[in-house]
Write a protein that holds these residues in place. Structure first.
Motif, PDB file in Angstrom:
ATOM      1  N   UNK A  23       0.827  -1.213   0.000  1.00 34.63           N
ATOM      2  CA  UNK A  23       0.000   0.000   0.000  1.00 34.63           C
ATOM      3  C   UNK A  23       0.856   1.255   0.000  1.00 34.63           C
ATOM      4  N   UNK A  24       1.949   1.220   0.750  1.00 36.38           N
ATOM      5  CA  UNK A  24       2.871   2.368   0.781  1.00 36.38           C
ATOM      6  C   UNK A  24       3.498   2.631  -0.580  1.00 36.38           C
ATOM      7  N   UNK A  25       3.738   1.574  -1.367  1.00 30.63           N
ATOM      8  CA  UNK A  25       4.271   1.774  -2.725  1.00 30.63           C
ATOM      9  C   UNK A  25       3.294   2.638  -3.521  1.00 30.63           C
ATOM     10  N   UNK A  26       2.008   2.316  -3.446  1.00 30.21           N
ATOM     11  CA  UNK A  26       0.999   3.102  -4.165  1.00 30.21           C
ATOM     12  C   UNK A  26       0.935   4.518  -3.623  1.00 30.21           C
ATOM     13  N   UNK A  27       0.982   4.663  -2.304  1.00 28.57           N
ATOM     14  CA  UNK A  27       0.907   5.987  -1.689  1.00 28.57           C
ATOM     15  C   UNK A  27       2.084   6.864  -2.102  1.00 28.57           C
ATOM     16  N   UNK A  28       3.264   6.298  -2.179  1.00 36.12           N
ATOM     17  CA  UNK A  28       4.447   7.067  -2.584  1.00 36.12           C
ATOM     18  C   UNK A  28       4.387   7.496  -4.040  1.00 36.12           C
ATOM     19  N   UNK A  29       3.491   6.879  -4.786  1.00 35.47           N
ATOM     20  CA  UNK A  29       3.279   7.276  -6.177  1.00 35.47           C
ATOM     21  C   UNK A  29       2.153   8.300  -6.292  1.00 35.47           C
ATOM     22  N   UNK A  30       1.688   8.797  -5.164  1.00 38.51           N
ATOM     23  CA  UNK A  30       0.673   9.845  -5.160  1.00 38.51           C
ATOM     24  C   UNK A  30      -0.754   9.351  -5.052  1.00 38.51           C
ATOM     25  N   UNK A  31      -0.960   8.071  -4.819  1.00 39.01           N
ATOM     26  CA  UNK A  31      -2.316   7.531  -4.730  1.00 39.01           C
ATOM     27  C   UNK A  31      -2.909   7.733  -3.340  1.00 39.01           C
ATOM     28  N   UNK A  32      -4.222   7.844  -3.316  1.00 39.61           N
ATOM     29  CA  UNK A  32      -4.953   7.771  -2.050  1.00 39.61           C
ATOM     30  C   UNK A  32      -5.155   6.288  -1.782  1.00 39.61           C
ATOM     31  N   UNK A  33      -4.702   5.837  -0.631  1.00 41.20           N
ATOM     32  CA  UNK A  33      -4.798   4.414  -0.299  1.00 41.20           C
ATOM     33  C   UNK A  33      -5.946   4.217   0.677  1.00 41.20           C
ATOM     34  N   UNK A  34      -6.863   3.347   0.301  1.00 38.77           N
ATOM     35  CA  UNK A  34      -8.024   3.009   1.132  1.00 38.77           C
ATOM     36  C   UNK A  34      -7.804   1.596   1.647  1.00 38.77           C
ATOM     37  N   UNK A  35      -7.657   1.463   2.957  1.00 40.26           N
ATOM     38  CA  UNK A  35      -7.374   0.160   3.568  1.00 40.26           C
ATOM     39  C   UNK A  35      -8.672  -0.404   4.148  1.00 40.26           C
ATOM     40  N   UNK A  36      -9.182  -1.410   3.480  1.00 42.59           N
ATOM     41  CA  UNK A  36     -10.459  -1.999   3.878  1.00 42.59           C
ATOM     42  C   UNK A  36     -10.281  -2.896   5.107  1.00 42.59           C
ATOM     43  N   UNK A  37     -11.251  -2.822   6.002  1.00 45.55           N
ATOM     44  CA  UNK A  37     -11.313  -3.714   7.164  1.00 45.55           C
ATOM     45  C   UNK A  37     -12.621  -4.484   7.047  1.00 45.55           C
ATOM     46  N   UNK A  38     -12.546  -5.808   7.160  1.00 42.81           N
ATOM     47  CA  UNK A  38     -13.759  -6.617   7.064  1.00 42.81           C
ATOM     48  C   UNK A  38     -14.754  -6.176   8.133  1.00 42.81           C
TER      49      UNK A  38
END
Length: 178
Positions: A23-38
């Motif tokens: 997820x951090x890889x995506x975030x460092x590329x400028x993405x908004x990261x949405x971390x789903x919790x069941x």
């Protein structure tokens, strides 16, 4: 701005282990990261009911983000492959449930690129099938379902570094985000 949706496995949340770093890889590329919790307990077994449950769990978030988000799933989260195929979403699937025929079939329907990451000591991994499904594969010798390898813990940490590198290279290859 690009979005990435992190879909956890059944044992740990979306900010644990590999999922945190990927997820951090995506975030460092400028993405908004949405971390789903069941939000609910998952149904027993591995069948179409499980696919419907995963779809229901992530659907609202998918509807709330714009464009074509990157899906990042681990184990149970890879059941989201059917949604990725339907919506032509790129994906990173960590320790996918390849031995479940309906998960493999969903991956086979994908039109967007995806990366498969697994280990030869994982009962859910099928390296030959993975390589037939996509050219983007990281297979780690002797890694189990948690991507741990025998020997010192440092060797398993090195596997984590390989996974992060593979994800970075995959996202470079598909030019994500554009």
């Amino acid at each position: 701005m690009a979005d990435a949706l992190v879909i956890p496995g059944g044992m740990f949340g979306p900010a644990a282990g590999m999922l945190m770093y990927v997820g951090d890889v995506a975030e460092r590329r400028g993405a908004r990261v949405h971390r789903h919790v069941w939000s609910q307990e998952r149904p027993p077994g591995f069948d179409a009911q499980l696919e419907g449950w995963v779809r229901g769990e992530i659907w609202e978030l998918l509807e709330a983000v714009e464009g074509h988000p990157l899906l990042i799933g681990k184990s149970l989260g890879t059941v989201g492959a059917a949604v990725a195929a339907e919506r032509s979403l790129p994906a990173v699937w960590l320790t996918p449930l390849l031995t479940e025929g309906w998960v493999a079939a969903a991956l086979g329907r994908a039109s967007a690129p995806f990366l498969l990451v697994g280990g030869t000591a994982d009962d859910f991994w099928d390296g030959e099938l993975a390589r037939r499904l996509t050219s983007h594969v990281l297979e780690v010798e002797d890694a189990d379902h948690g991507m741990r390898v025998p020997g010192s813990l440092v060797e398993s940490v090195a596997v984590l570094a390989r996974v992060v590198t593979a994800v970075e290279e995959f996202l470079d290859a598909i030019d994500w985000p554009q």
